[in-house]
Design an enzyme around this catalytic site. Structure first.
Site, PDB file in Angstrom:
ATOM      1  N   SER A  22       0.838  -1.206   0.000  1.00 38.50           N
ATOM      2  CA  SER A  22       0.000   0.000   0.000  1.00 38.50           C
ATOM      3  C   SER A  22       0.866   1.245   0.000  1.00 38.50           C
ATOM      4  CB  SER A  22      -0.888   0.004   1.237  1.00 38.50           C
ATOM      5  OG  SER A  22      -0.096   0.292   2.378  1.00 38.50           O
ATOM      6  N   LYS A  23       0.188   2.358  -0.254  1.00 35.11           N
ATOM      7  CA  LYS A  23       0.866   3.648  -0.254  1.00 35.11           C
ATOM      8  C   LYS A  23       1.524   3.881   1.099  1.00 35.11           C
ATOM      9  CE  LYS A  23      -0.974   8.143   0.125  1.00 35.11           C
ATOM     10  NZ  LYS A  23       0.167   8.667   0.815  1.00 35.11           N
TER      11      LYS A  23
END
Ligand code: GLU
Length: 507
Positions: free
Chosen positions: A263-264
């Protein structure tokens, strides 16, 4: 004819998992002389983020990946934005309604919440809108024809849901996972159409467009595998088995520790990009870094992503784009998630940096050099020499400065630990003697300097390590950098002698 599509929704920046999906589609298409299509799936206006489409197009431009068709290049199967295809979809909704394979539903969001709350309280096995619950809801299955007509005529908001019969086996043949059989009781009656914006949902638009655009293979992320049975059912409901594309669901890109989807937040936490380009969120103005801005070469990014979930069965790791087109095969795509490895990614970039021409590296490095004030102007040739000397030690162009600043700027501080370890009471005399010797020297080539230094140490019976380490301290300020002869040859006689004398009087 092989035709594949990359079908992102414009909901923000493109995650590198999406880039990898696009690349696998691209390799597969090009290998088979097929077409690679970009389709923007923007039927969910509530999730639309301005700038996403431009970002996607810009990302592939940077990567050097060309689409054969798409909103930016046109093509015979356009338009390529689903929001511009709205009149295409409705007739299929009507067809499904007419065949009794879909139905109108008028339930409000509150009623849907109440349904879930009730099922939860009853400890029902499933909270879905499906064959077990739909007959308790407000839809065309529970209302009279007249009532439905009355509501539709009155302009009441509705959705159209697919009607899924329970206990049927739905089979998805996946090129990577093999046969995936699902009991239809597990599927819910997904919404296919919303009156509120007169647009289909992803599921319907996706399969209609795949058919209309003559897509032969759907190669997409594993997160869409749960939707695939619904898509297969829709193909059956519409009688489109003949053109049903072949499916291939790609494994997830995992966090570096292998626990869950990349994920970011992992990128922010561990300092690596999860987006190809920098992205500024138009609402929060929060900026996320991109591979491009972090100094990755686009060819390295393609190579990194290609190997996250695929290999050619050998130990080879460096692949040019043409090799990837030639060697990629869906058979060799892994079923298991692929861990993103930050160090390995930097290593890939290092390999591409070493493969790059000195001229190109010099062009790329020049702005970083100029960003550092008080840098003397070097001849281009000298700059190229410096880059050749240090490139082995860096993964990114911007790191070249950290490995080469002493060529440009004399040290003003000297590494304490080296001073403590190496600088003895005799050092100033030895180095002064060496500086005196250099001062008389006319040939300041690296080869000659090598000879002078070795002779100096030999004739005086000095210890090699002692002289060289202290000399390095004078010229560089720390125990780092390439061969001293090379450094001296580049900075020249005056600068070398001056640096030695300054160090002797400072340390
Ligand atoms: N619009 C979907 C996405 O955003 C596409 C899924 C598919 O390729 O079918 O990923």
């Amino acid at each position: 004819m092989i035709r594949v599509r990359f079908a992102p929704s414009p909901t923000g920046p493109l995650h590198i998992g999406g880039v990898r999906t696009a690349l696998y589609n691209y390799f597969f298409a090009k290998q088979n002389g097929g077409d690679f299509v970009l389709r923007i799936e923007d039927t969910d206006s509530s999730r639309f983020v301005p700038g996403s489409e431009e970002y996607i197009i810009e990302s592939f431009k940077w990567l050097g990946i060309k689409f054969d068709e798409g909103p930016h290049v046109g093509g015979n199967y356009g338009p390529y934005r689903q929001s511009e295809r709205r009149e295409i979809y409705r007739k299929y909704v009507d067809e499904l309604l007419a065949k009794g394979l879909a139905y109108y539903a008028f339930d409000t969001p509150e009623e849907l919440d109440a349904m879930r709350a009730r099922l939860e309280a009853e400890k029902a096995p499933s909270l879905q809108y499906d064959s077990s619950t739909r007959l308790a809801m407000r839809n065309s299955l529970t209302m009279s024809r007249d009532e439905v007509k009355f509501r539709l005529d009155g302009g009441e908001q509705y959705v159209v849901r697919i009607k899924i019969e329970p206990n049927q086996t739905v089979v998805v043949n996946d090129l990577i996972r093999g046969e995936v059989a699902v009991n239809s009781s597990l599927l819910d009656d997904k919404v296919l159409w919303k009156s509120v914006d007169g647009l289909p949902t992803y599921h319907l638009a996706n399969i209609v467009d795949d058919r209309k655009m003559k897509i032969s293979h759907v190669i997409r992320g594993e997160e869409w595998l749960p939707s695939a049975p619904l898509h297969v059912l829709l193909y059956h409901y519409l009688g489109w088995e003949d053109t049903m594309p072949k499916f291939a669901h790609l494994p997830l890109l995992l966090k570096p520790d292998g626990n869950g989807k990349l994920s970011k937040r992992d990128g922010d936490r561990l300092g690596f990009p999860v987006f190809p380009l920098e992205w500024t969120d138009p609402k929060t103005l929060e900026t996320s870094c991109g591979f491009r801005e972090m100094g990755y070469f686009s060819e390295a990014v393609i190579n990194i992503l290609a190997l996250l979930g695929w290999n050619d069965g050998t130990e080879q790791e460096i692949f040019s784009i043409n090799e990837l087109i030639e060697k990629f095969s869906l058979d060799r795509v892994s079923k298991h998630g692929a861990k993103f490895d930050v160090q390995k990614s930097a290593w890939f970039n290092h390999q591409y940096l070493l493969k790059s021409s000195t001229e190109m590296l010099t062009d790329l490095f020049t702005p970083f050099m100029h960003a550092n004030a008080a840098v003397p102007i070097f001849e281009r040739k000298t700059l190229e020499k410096i880059i050749d000397l240090v490139k082995e030690r860096v993964n990114f162009v911007h790191e070249i400065w950290g490995q080469s600043h002493f060529f440009f700027i004399a040290p003003t501080i000297y590494d304490e630990t080296v001073v403590k370890k190496r600088w003895t009471p005799e050092t100033p005399d030895i180095l002064t003697k060496f500086a005196d010797l250099l001062e008389k020297e006319s040939d300041f080539s690296s080869e000659n300097l090598e000879k002078i230094t070795t002779d100096f140490i030999k004739t005086n019976n000095y210890n090699m390590g002692q002289v060289m380490n202290c000399l390095r301290l004078c010229l560089v300020g720390a125990a780092m950098g390439p061969h001293l002869n090379d450094i001296m040859a580049i900075i020249g006689k005056n600068e070398t002698v001056q640096r030695i004398r300054t160090a002797v009087s400072t340390i």
